[in-house]
Design an enzyme around this catalytic site. Structure first.
Site, PDB file in Angstrom:
ATOM      1  N   THR A   1       2.829  -1.602   8.936  1.00 47.41           N
ATOM      2  CA  THR A   1       2.981  -2.600  10.315  1.00 47.41           C
ATOM      3  C   THR A   1       3.178  -4.058   9.572  1.00 47.41           C
ATOM      4  O   THR A   1       3.824  -4.771  10.372  1.00 47.41           O
ATOM      5  CB  THR A   1       1.822  -2.631  11.230  1.00 47.41           C
ATOM      6  OG1 THR A   1       0.630  -3.188  10.476  1.00 47.41           O
ATOM      7  CG2 THR A   1       1.711  -1.207  11.841  1.00 47.41           C
TER       8      THR A   1
ATOM      9  N   ASP B   1       0.830  -1.223  -0.001  1.00 47.20           N
ATOM     10  CA  ASP B   1      -0.092   0.086   0.006  1.00 47.20           C
ATOM     11  C   ASP B   1       0.821   1.346  -0.077  1.00 47.20           C
ATOM     12  O   ASP B   1       2.100   1.238  -0.086  1.00 47.20           O
ATOM     13  CB  ASP B   1      -0.892  -0.156   1.000  1.00 47.20           C
ATOM     14  CG  ASP B   1      -0.336   0.231   2.482  1.00 47.20           C
ATOM     15  OD1 ASP B   1       1.077   0.368   2.587  1.00 47.20           O
ATOM     16  OD2 ASP B   1      -0.970   0.347   3.464  1.00 47.20           O
TER      17      ASP B   1
ATOM     18  N   CYS C   1       3.092  -3.077   4.010  1.00 45.09           N
ATOM     19  CA  CYS C   1       2.165  -2.109   4.416  1.00 45.09           C
ATOM     20  C   CYS C   1       3.002  -1.168   5.623  1.00 45.09           C
ATOM     21  O   CYS C   1       4.207  -1.479   5.804  1.00 45.09           O
ATOM     22  CB  CYS C   1       0.771  -2.510   4.682  1.00 45.09           C
ATOM     23  SG  CYS C   1       0.566  -3.350   6.104  1.00 45.09           S
TER      24      CYS C   1
ATOM     25  N   HIS D   1       5.984 -31.640  10.060  1.00 54.54           N
ATOM     26  CA  HIS D   1       5.576 -30.046   9.668  1.00 54.54           C
ATOM     27  C   HIS D   1       4.379 -30.145   8.747  1.00 54.54           C
ATOM     28  O   HIS D   1       3.593 -29.491   8.782  1.00 54.54           O
ATOM     29  CB  HIS D   1       6.592 -29.119   9.657  1.00 54.54           C
ATOM     30  CG  HIS D   1       7.673 -29.208  10.759  1.00 54.54           C
ATOM     31  ND1 HIS D   1       7.334 -28.500  11.971  1.00 54.54           N
ATOM     32  CD2 HIS D   1       8.784 -29.505  10.685  1.00 54.54           C
ATOM     33  CE1 HIS D   1       8.518 -28.727  12.642  1.00 54.54           C
ATOM     34  NE2 HIS D   1       9.243 -29.206  11.956  1.00 54.54           N
TER      35      HIS D   1
ATOM     36  N   HIS E   1       9.013 -24.676   9.251  1.00 55.92           N
ATOM     37  CA  HIS E   1       7.658 -25.070   9.904  1.00 55.92           C
ATOM     38  C   HIS E   1       6.760 -25.000   9.294  1.00 55.92           C
ATOM     39  O   HIS E   1       5.686 -26.040   9.428  1.00 55.92           O
ATOM     40  CB  HIS E   1       7.914 -24.958  11.376  1.00 55.92           C
ATOM     41  CG  HIS E   1       8.997 -25.640  12.121  1.00 55.92           C
ATOM     42  ND1 HIS E   1       9.424 -25.679  13.284  1.00 55.92           N
ATOM     43  CD2 HIS E   1      10.333 -26.255  11.640  1.00 55.92           C
ATOM     44  CE1 HIS E   1      10.562 -26.189  13.642  1.00 55.92           C
ATOM     45  NE2 HIS E   1      11.145 -26.463  12.653  1.00 55.92           N
TER      46      HIS E   1
END
Ligand code: RB5
Length: 150
Positions: free
Chosen positions: A70, A11, A68, A136, A101
């Site tokens: 955060t 963004d 973005c 996994h 994993h």
């Protein structure tokens, strides 16, 4: 190892970091598809998360990077899409282990959280680490089963 095909999007807050990462990845020989945005003009991150994840899940890329402010909004939006396992990371250990994993296929980065240098270290760890499989794989299959059931 064959260079993985990368799709990237951001963004407005992630735009400068996206541009820097495109330059760095391209210089290292990675094929990079850019799904926008194309400026720092305000826009809505879910639009770009969906666009890049669609490109990925349709088989046009191997891994996705979303930027973005955060990294969190991008990861929330991306994880609503079938077949996406997005991880918002701020350290090398988590970035490496979410590939090993969780078989994460999307790395979400916070441009207002990370410096460009650390972001690039995380990207390099993400794109060069393989899924470990084994036990996994069973757990990742359980995530997919939840996705299909709920
Ligand atoms: C945009 O201001 C900001 O909210 C966005 O980039 C992101 O951080 C959302 O999670």
């Amino acid at each position: 190892m064959e260079k993985r095909r990368i799709v990237i999007a951001a963004d407005h807050a992630g735009y400068p970091l996206k541009q820097a990462l495109i330059g760095l990845l391209t210089a290292e020989g990675y094929p990079v598809a850019d799904m926008g945005t194309d400026s720092t003009a305000s826009c809505d991150y879910p639009v770009y998360a969906e666009k890049a994840c669609k490109y990925l899940t349709e088989g046009n890329a191997d891994l996705c990077i979303l930027c973005c402010g955060t990294g969190i909004g991008m990861s929330m939006a991306a994880n609503k899409i079938k077949g996406i396992r997005a991880a918002c990371c701020t350290d090398i250990f988590s970035t490496k282990f979410t590939r090993l994993h969780n078989d994460a296929n999307v790395l979400c980065l916070g441009a207002r959280v990370l410096g460009e240098g650390l972001a690039w270290e995380l990207v390099q760890a993400f794109v060069t680490t393989d899924f470990e499989g084994g036990k996994h794989a069973r757990r990742v299959a359980m995530i997919t089963e939840i996705e299909n059931r709920r």
